[in-house]
Structures are given as structure tokens and as C-alpha cells.
Design a protein around this motif. Sequence first.
Motif: not given
Length: 297
Positions: A231-250
Motif C-alpha cells: 500500500a502506497l500514497t502518492w502526494d497525499d492525494r491518492v492511495s493505492f495498493v501496488l502489485t508485483e504485476g504493476l497493477q494498482l488496486k484499491k
Amino acid sequence: MFTNLILYRIAQLPHTDPSEVEQALAKTPFVECGATQERSSGWVPPRSEDHGALVESVGGQWIARFMTEAKQIPAEVLRRRVDAKAEAIERATGRKPGKKERRELQDEAKLDLLPMAFTKQGSTWVWIDREARTLVIDAGSQGRADEITTALVEALPGLSLALVDTQTSPQAAMAHWLREQEPPAGFSIDRECELKSAGEDKAVVRYGRHPLDIAEVQQHIAQGKLPTRLALTWDDRVSFVLTEGLQLKKLQFLDAVFDGRTEDDSGFDADAAIATGELVRLVPDLIEALGGEGRAT
């Protein structure tokens, strides 16, 4: 509007106007399943308006929506219908149907049951950023994305796509970020992670709502477990879960995205403008964090 992202690079897009894409997609509109049809798919208006356009341009970003419908027959119901047909044959002939005949009976039973089956519909957002040569599909699985890209390539002869590939694999990058506790510039590490062993035991460790800046996580990585989700957050604006296959989830847009937004700033155009406006900056930043693209385009 978007909850999962699968990223493609457009090597060639033969159309320069959304109306051209609209005409092409109009040849395969979504039509609900017929009485004995098990599955149907096609394009629907993104605005959900009857007879609306199949491609919308919002701020220069093209948005489409792909719809699928499937009829669901419970396995137990199908089995009972096949058994009843097999028993009828045995009573009439004195013999039990063999495997091949049972397969034929199953096809017959399915045709009998399809007109009465419940249907399940699902739609998927498709976003084309022509300027950045990026196609984004809001799909939860690679299989669904493959279905949609196949439909696009068939509808748009000359369209050439490839999954975005990066110099550093997401798995290697996530392992480095967790091991060193140094997320890339503009990103922060959140409280969800999955680590999986590459060994025969395939051991999996999952953390949810748990701090990841702990020695235990680093120890798992040192022992050979690699991150498959982070799970990562970008620029305090968008959160997501990065997968090993370079998919962004949640994918979730945070409060900062909506600061200053009024009740009038709602509806399809506002949602599309906000989502694409954030993602058109997030996606290049993520690719850069993974060392840039690794495939010539």
C-alpha cells in the motif's frame, strides 16, 4: 470512477478524434443475453444515457465503458438436471450414459436452464490518454483487461498495445523500499503489505492496518520473502495498493483532491476530470519510481 488500474502503452493509435473511435465501437454495442445465450459483452455509453455517445472526451481524455453480462446456473442445479436426464435414459434403455453422453446431456441441461437463469452484469471503465500514449483499464484481473484490449484491437485495426514495463520490477522496488524504509520521492508507505516466499513452501505473510517500518518486515525480506502487494500514497492525494504485476488496486482519492469542490462540481464530467487529472500525474511518477520504462515503444 476508477478503483483498479492496469496500464498499457499505446505504440500506435490510428485515430485522432474520439468520434472515429465512437464509430468503430458502435459496431459492437452491448446487447443483453438472449434466452439461451450464456454470456454477452459490448460497449455502453459512459454517461449511462440511452443512445448516448460510446466515447466521451473530458479535458482531452477519452473515456469509454465496456459491459459484460453472464447467466449463472448453480453447479448443483445443473448436476441435478443432468442426473435426471441420465436416469430417464437408463429407465428407457436399461443402460447408463457414458462420459461422452453425459457431456452432451450437460449441454442440453444448460440450454434448458439458461432461460430461467439469473444474470449478472458488470462494467469496466476504459481511459485513453492520447497525448501520453497511455491506455488505462479499470479491471480487477488481467483476464478482464485482456478481453477488453482484444475487443479494442478488433474494433480499431492498427491499434498496437503493450503492458507498461519498467526497468526495475515492482517486486524488486517494493522490497528495496521496505528493506531501506525509503519510499520513492512523492510516495509514502502505508499499512498494508503481502510478502511471499519463493521457496517450495510458498509461505505468505500479510500485514493489514499494521506499521511496516519494523524489523520483522525487514527480517522476512532478508529470509527471501518478496513483496507481492504494498500500500502506497502518492502526494497525499491518492492511495493505492501496488502489485508485483504493476497493477494498482484499491485506488482511493483522498480529501486533498476534493478541497474547494462544491455541490455543483459533481456528475460524470467532474468525476472524469478529477480522476484523470490526478492519474495523469501519478502514473508517470510511479513509472519513474520504478526506474522508467524498460521496453522501447
